[in-house]
Design a protein around this motif. Structure first.
Motif, PDB file in Angstrom:
ATOM      1  N   ARG A 221       0.722  -1.093   0.096  1.00  0.00           N
ATOM      2  CA  ARG A 221       0.181   0.000  -0.244  1.00  0.00           C
ATOM      3  C   ARG A 221       1.054   1.241  -0.051  1.00  0.00           C
ATOM      4  NH1 ARG A 221      -4.973  -1.681   0.443  1.00  0.00           N
ATOM      5  NH2 ARG A 221      -5.701  -3.335   1.396  1.00  0.00           N
ATOM      6  N   ARG A 222       0.540   2.233  -0.915  1.00  0.00           N
ATOM      7  CA  ARG A 222       1.151   3.455  -0.920  1.00  0.00           C
ATOM      8  C   ARG A 222       0.419   4.523  -0.077  1.00  0.00           C
ATOM      9  NH1 ARG A 222       2.534   5.412  -6.630  1.00  0.00           N
ATOM     10  NH2 ARG A 222       3.746   6.681  -5.236  1.00  0.00           N
ATOM     11  N   GLY A 223       1.343   5.533   0.463  1.00  0.00           N
ATOM     12  CA  GLY A 223       0.857   6.504   1.284  1.00  0.00           C
ATOM     13  C   GLY A 223       0.879   6.302   2.713  1.00  0.00           C
ATOM     14  N   ARG A 224       0.273   7.348   3.391  1.00  0.00           N
ATOM     15  CA  ARG A 224       0.436   7.218   4.975  1.00  0.00           C
ATOM     16  C   ARG A 224      -0.215   6.195   5.605  1.00  0.00           C
ATOM     17  NH1 ARG A 224       1.072  12.642   8.111  1.00  0.00           N
ATOM     18  NH2 ARG A 224       2.418  12.858   6.371  1.00  0.00           N
ATOM     19  N   PRO A 225       0.085   5.530   6.778  1.00  0.00           N
ATOM     20  CA  PRO A 225      -0.708   4.537   7.407  1.00  0.00           C
ATOM     21  C   PRO A 225      -1.791   5.135   7.969  1.00  0.00           C
ATOM     22  CG  PRO A 225       1.530   4.723   8.315  1.00  0.00           C
ATOM     23  CD  PRO A 225       1.560   5.623   6.888  1.00  0.00           C
ATOM     24  N   PRO A 226      -2.870   4.500   8.483  1.00  0.00           N
ATOM     25  CA  PRO A 226      -3.705   5.413   9.346  1.00  0.00           C
ATOM     26  C   PRO A 226      -3.252   5.733  10.391  1.00  0.00           C
ATOM     27  CG  PRO A 226      -4.389   2.883   8.658  1.00  0.00           C
ATOM     28  CD  PRO A 226      -3.046   3.235   8.126  1.00  0.00           C
ATOM     29  N   LEU A 227      -3.901   6.817  11.183  1.00  0.00           N
ATOM     30  CA  LEU A 227      -3.383   7.517  12.005  1.00  0.00           C
ATOM     31  C   LEU A 227      -3.601   6.929  13.485  1.00  0.00           C
ATOM     32  CD1 LEU A 227      -4.068  11.330  11.112  1.00  0.00           C
ATOM     33  CD2 LEU A 227      -1.699  10.122  10.900  1.00  0.00           C
ATOM     34  N   GLY A 228      -4.652   6.223  13.743  1.00  0.00           N
ATOM     35  CA  GLY A 228      -4.706   5.615  14.880  1.00  0.00           C
ATOM     36  C   GLY A 228      -5.422   6.593  15.771  1.00  0.00           C
TER      37      GLY A 228
END
Length: 79
Positions: A29-36
């Motif tokens: 997966r590209r991009g920022r991971p979920p912020l949580g």
């Protein structure tokens, strides 16, 4: 069926927009991971050139390593 590469269908822009990248069976997966629940904050920090160079030499994850080192020095537990 022929092995002639000229018989392959043309790859159009839509193919590349909706394509997936996989390494083995794992989807990349590209991009920022979920912020949580507790997202990290973006800050501006001035570091000596040699310190920055040493961390960047670690490769991917060097910013996370700075975070881990600061936690260790300040004796902070992972949230």
């Amino acid at each position: 069926m022929t092995d002639d590469p000229d018989d392959a269908p043309e790859l159009l822009d839509e193919f590349f927009r909706s394509g997936e990248v996989r390494v083995g069976d794992q989807l990349v997966r590209r991009g920022r991971p979920p912020l949580g629940a507790q997202p990290k904050s973006s800050v501006t920090l001035r570091l000596d050139a040699d310190v920055l160079e040493a961390y960047r030499a670690l490769g991917r994850g060097w910013q996370s390593q700075i975070n881990a080192d600061l936690r260790k020095v300040r004796k902070l537990k992972k949230a």
